[in-house]
Design a protein around this motif. Structure first.
Motif, PDB file in Angstrom:
ATOM      1  N   GLU A  25      32.808  -6.232  25.351  1.00 48.32           N
ATOM      2  CA  GLU A  25      31.694  -6.717  26.173  1.00 48.32           C
ATOM      3  C   GLU A  25      31.969  -8.180  26.491  1.00 48.32           C
ATOM      4  OE1 GLU A  25      28.428  -5.650  23.493  1.00 48.32           O
ATOM      5  OE2 GLU A  25      27.746  -4.352  25.110  1.00 48.32           O
ATOM      6  N   ARG A  26      31.716  -8.573  27.714  1.00 45.39           N
ATOM      7  CA  ARG A  26      32.130  -9.907  28.147  1.00 45.39           C
ATOM      8  C   ARG A  26      30.929 -10.748  28.557  1.00 45.39           C
ATOM      9  NH1 ARG A  26      37.429  -9.049  28.805  1.00 45.39           N
ATOM     10  NH2 ARG A  26      37.914 -10.759  30.194  1.00 45.39           N
ATOM     11  N   ALA A  27      30.963 -12.010  28.154  1.00 44.53           N
ATOM     12  CA  ALA A  27      29.858 -12.908  28.487  1.00 44.53           C
ATOM     13  C   ALA A  27      30.406 -14.287  28.856  1.00 44.53           C
ATOM     14  CB  ALA A  27      28.929 -13.045  27.292  1.00 44.53           C
ATOM     15  N   ILE A  28      29.730 -14.935  29.793  1.00 46.42           N
ATOM     16  CA  ILE A  28      30.090 -16.321  30.120  1.00 46.42           C
ATOM     17  C   ILE A  28      29.223 -17.215  29.258  1.00 46.42           C
ATOM     18  CG2 ILE A  28      30.213 -18.053  31.960  1.00 46.42           C
ATOM     19  CD1 ILE A  28      30.220 -15.619  33.948  1.00 46.42           C
ATOM     20  N   ASP A  29      29.866 -18.038  28.448  1.00 46.39           N
ATOM     21  CA  ASP A  29      29.128 -18.925  27.549  1.00 46.39           C
ATOM     22  C   ASP A  29      28.660 -20.144  28.343  1.00 46.39           C
ATOM     23  OD1 ASP A  29      28.331 -20.832  25.769  1.00 46.39           O
ATOM     24  OD2 ASP A  29      30.001 -20.561  24.380  1.00 46.39           O
ATOM     25  N   ILE A  30      27.344 -20.205  28.597  1.00 47.26           N
ATOM     26  CA  ILE A  30      26.837 -21.286  29.464  1.00 47.26           C
ATOM     27  C   ILE A  30      26.087 -22.363  28.666  1.00 47.26           C
ATOM     28  CG2 ILE A  30      26.715 -19.898  31.573  1.00 47.26           C
ATOM     29  CD1 ILE A  30      23.561 -19.814  30.837  1.00 47.26           C
ATOM     30  N   GLN A  31      26.406 -22.470  27.384  1.00 49.37           N
ATOM     31  CA  GLN A  31      25.671 -23.454  26.569  1.00 49.37           C
ATOM     32  C   GLN A  31      25.767 -24.876  27.131  1.00 49.37           C
ATOM     33  OE1 GLN A  31      25.625 -22.856  22.124  1.00 49.37           O
ATOM     34  NE2 GLN A  31      27.183 -21.354  22.662  1.00 49.37           N
ATOM     35  N   GLN A  32      26.873 -25.169  27.809  1.00 49.54           N
ATOM     36  CA  GLN A  32      27.048 -26.529  28.351  1.00 49.54           C
ATOM     37  C   GLN A  32      26.605 -26.633  29.810  1.00 49.54           C
ATOM     38  OE1 GLN A  32      27.907 -28.817  26.194  1.00 49.54           O
ATOM     39  NE2 GLN A  32      28.200 -27.210  24.661  1.00 49.54           N
ATOM     40  N   PHE A  46      15.436 -11.232  31.564  1.00 48.82           N
ATOM     41  CA  PHE A  46      16.703 -11.374  30.826  1.00 48.82           C
ATOM     42  C   PHE A  46      17.658 -10.200  31.096  1.00 48.82           C
ATOM     43  CE2 PHE A  46      13.334 -13.235  28.019  1.00 48.82           C
ATOM     44  CZ  PHE A  46      13.579 -14.551  28.370  1.00 48.82           C
ATOM     45  N   MET A  47      17.662  -9.754  32.368  1.00 46.14           N
ATOM     46  CA  MET A  47      18.500  -8.597  32.721  1.00 46.14           C
ATOM     47  C   MET A  47      19.988  -8.868  32.459  1.00 46.14           C
ATOM     48  SD  MET A  47      16.459  -6.287  34.551  1.00 46.14           S
ATOM     49  CE  MET A  47      17.389  -5.548  35.854  1.00 46.14           C
ATOM     50  N   ASN A  48      20.395 -10.140  32.576  1.00 43.75           N
ATOM     51  CA  ASN A  48      21.827 -10.478  32.440  1.00 43.75           C
ATOM     52  C   ASN A  48      22.081 -11.495  31.339  1.00 43.75           C
ATOM     53  OD1 ASN A  48      22.724  -9.227  35.155  1.00 43.75           O
ATOM     54  ND2 ASN A  48      20.995 -10.535  35.676  1.00 43.75           N
ATOM     55  N   THR A  49      21.084 -11.712  30.496  1.00 43.33           N
ATOM     56  CA  THR A  49      21.215 -12.798  29.532  1.00 43.33           C
ATOM     57  C   THR A  49      21.389 -12.275  28.116  1.00 43.33           C
ATOM     58  OG1 THR A  49      19.893 -14.254  30.916  1.00 43.33           O
ATOM     59  CG2 THR A  49      20.020 -14.818  28.584  1.00 43.33           C
ATOM     60  N   GLY A  50      22.467 -12.665  27.482  1.00 47.88           N
ATOM     61  CA  GLY A  50      22.657 -12.353  26.069  1.00 47.88           C
ATOM     62  C   GLY A  50      21.991 -13.447  25.261  1.00 47.88           C
ATOM     63  N   SER A  51      21.176 -13.083  24.287  1.00 47.29           N
ATOM     64  CA  SER A  51      20.476 -14.113  23.522  1.00 47.29           C
ATOM     65  C   SER A  51      21.218 -14.458  22.236  1.00 47.29           C
ATOM     66  CB  SER A  51      19.060 -13.641  23.176  1.00 47.29           C
ATOM     67  OG  SER A  51      19.124 -12.457  22.411  1.00 47.29           O
ATOM     68  N   CYS A  52      22.183 -13.633  21.853  1.00 51.06           N
ATOM     69  CA  CYS A  52      22.879 -13.894  20.590  1.00 51.06           C
ATOM     70  C   CYS A  52      24.158 -13.061  20.532  1.00 51.06           C
ATOM     71  CB  CYS A  52      21.982 -13.501  19.409  1.00 51.06           C
ATOM     72  SG  CYS A  52      21.498 -11.772  19.429  1.00 51.06           S
ATOM     73  N   GLU A  53      24.988 -13.375  19.557  1.00 51.79           N
ATOM     74  CA  GLU A  53      26.076 -12.458  19.199  1.00 51.79           C
ATOM     75  C   GLU A  53      25.565 -11.680  17.999  1.00 51.79           C
ATOM     76  OE1 GLU A  53      30.129 -14.192  19.104  1.00 51.79           O
ATOM     77  OE2 GLU A  53      29.172 -15.981  19.911  1.00 51.79           O
TER      78      GLU A  53
END
Ligand code: ACO
Length: 428
Positions: A25-32, A46-53
């Motif tokens: 599963e792939r996610a773009i880490d947008i923390q910055q 939150f259709m496209n938002t991962g809240s955690c690993e």
């Protein structure tokens, strides 16, 4: 070399790391993102938002796959017990015989609730929804037992975990007894978890009840089926509330509140009400399918559709099978089952539902099974909560053990008035 995603804003290019999970599963880490670009993301629902690993539950919604800690749901439903699956969720691995004996013992020894809590249940109106009682009593646990926060010791957290799994079924059964004006039946340490629950529900103070082993097995399977479902509305509520570090009991109460709604766990009650409505109307299910397709009203077919599953919900498939078996074995003729089967067949052949990939979800057949057990409709969502309790706690434990975890606090895009002067009352 690790992969990156590039974002072009105005003339500038920004780079963000790609996170890849164990199932690719792939996610773009947008923390910055905000720090670097001054922008935030906007993602309704939150259709496209991962809240955690998370390493607890894996779902592939396209293929209809559900695994707890890597183990496929159907294997657990066939071979495991609710307590063993709870251990798996909470600890990451199946228990050894002594570990299973210990968690079973811990849960069994925490089944009773204080007399003052029983008295609180008795003070609810007889027609109070059992989810209202469960939420209130779960929050009340924070007042009766020592504080359980992320900084509590492992022993305190383990004790609270056992207590929550144990008393959820006790509170549920007591709330049912209260609703029908019967004496509460105390938990029994000689009975297994599901047997004990059925006994507290259906035994009377004058005795004479022995749970049907087929029903006990069906209930165990149902509870396993509900144990966890990754970052759904209620688990996310537990994490969000838990992130401000209140008592574990308060965070779990948030999960119970979220589960209650008809778009989430409350759908099992809504399904039965819908099937009864179809039955009483004397109309064909098609009339209700047409109503669900009609965008001029808000009616939806309860028990169909899912945010993640775009294929048959694997839980629904298993529950349908158990439901058919039990009703046949017990020679129960339920006209609502016939309506459900007909409705499902028509939906699966209807272009509207095919195009939107809407299939039966976990709640479509579970109510018929609960009904066959003699559980009244209002209790259905509480049974879901009993099953989901270990999952909520596992999600909370995973969150508090994540290094650098932050309080959950989404942002917004403000669309209200720009600065406006206060108008004194006499000028309005
Ligand atoms: N009946 C009719 N149409 C539906 C249904 C349904 N049950 N579910 C979704 N749709 C339609 C929507 O109207 C929408 O159509 P559009 O594209 O023409 O606007 C499209 O399918 C997509 O639906 P969304 O609401 O955008 O999907 P979302 O992922 O936000 O919602 C949900 C998922 C809430 C489960 C939805 O399918 C629903 O309301 N189902 C009925 C309630 C239910 O059974 N909930 C239990 C879910 S399982 C659980 O939580 C334990």
């Amino acid at each position: 070399m690790s992969e990156i995603a590039k974002l072009v804003l105005a003339d500038q290019t920004y780079e963000f790391p790609i996170i890849v999970g164990t199932e690719n599963e792939r996610a773009i880490d947008i923390q910055q993102l905000r720090g670097q670009t001054g922008h935030i993301t906007l993602d309704n629902g939150f259709m496209n938002t991962g809240s955690c690993e998370s390493s607890i539950t894996f779902i592939n919604g396209e293929k209809g796959i559900l695994r707890y800690r890597g183990i496929p749901l159907d294997q657990l439903a066939d071979q495991s017990s609710f307590i063993e699956t709870s251990y798996l969720l909470l600890n990451g691995n199946l228990p050894s015989p002594s570990q299973l004996a210990k968690i079973t013992d811990d849960i069994t020894s925490h089944c009773s609730i204080p007399d003052d809590m029983k008295e609180m249940i008795r003070h609810f109106p007889k027609n109070a929804h059992p989810m209202a009682i469960l939420g209130a009593m779960t929050n009340a646990l924070a007042g009766f037992y020592p504080e359980v926060t992320p900084s509590s010791s492992e022993d305190v957290i383990n004790e609270a975990t056992a207590r929550l799994i144990a008393v959820t079924s006790t509170i549920a059964a007591h709330s049912f007894k209260h609703s029908i004006g019967e004496d509460f039946i105390n938990p029994s340490s000689n009975l297994e978890y599901s047997e004990n629950f059925l006994n507290m529900m259906f035994a009377s103070s004058t005795g004479g009840y022995s749970p049907d082993p087929d029903m006990v097995k069906a209930l165990e399977m149902l509870l396993i089926m509900h144990v966890d479902h990754e970052q759904n509305c209620s688990a996310s509520s537990v994490r969000l509330v838990g992130s401000s570090q209140p008592s574990l009991y308060a965070a779990i109460t948030a999960g119970i509140a979220a589960l209650w709604g008809p778009l989430h766990g409350g759908a099992n009650q809504a399904v039965m009400e819908m099937l009864s409505q179809i039955y009483e109307s004397g109309k064909e299910p098609e009339a209700f399918i047409d109503m669900a397709k009609d965008k001029s009203n808000n009616f939806r077919l309860s028990g169909f559709g899912h945010r993640v599953y775009k294929n048959y919900d694997p839980r629904a498939r298993i529950i349908k099978g158990i439901c058919m078996d039990i009703l046949k074995k017990e020679s129960i003729k339920d006209p609502l089952l016939d309506i459900a089967v007909k409705l499902e067949a028509q939906v699966l052949n209807d272009d509207y539902f095919i195009k939107r990939k809407l299939y039966p979800n976990v709640d479509f057949y579970s109510g018929l099974l609960y009904k066959a057990m003699g559980v009244p409709t209002e209790m259905f969502t509480v049974l879901f909560a009993i099953g989901r309790m270990p999952g909520w706690i596992a999600q909370w434990k995973e969150m508090i053990n994540t290094p650098g975890i932050k309080i959950g606090r989404p942002r917004q895009v403000y669309t209200g008035n720009t600065e406006t002067n206060y108008t004194p009352m006499q000028e309005r």
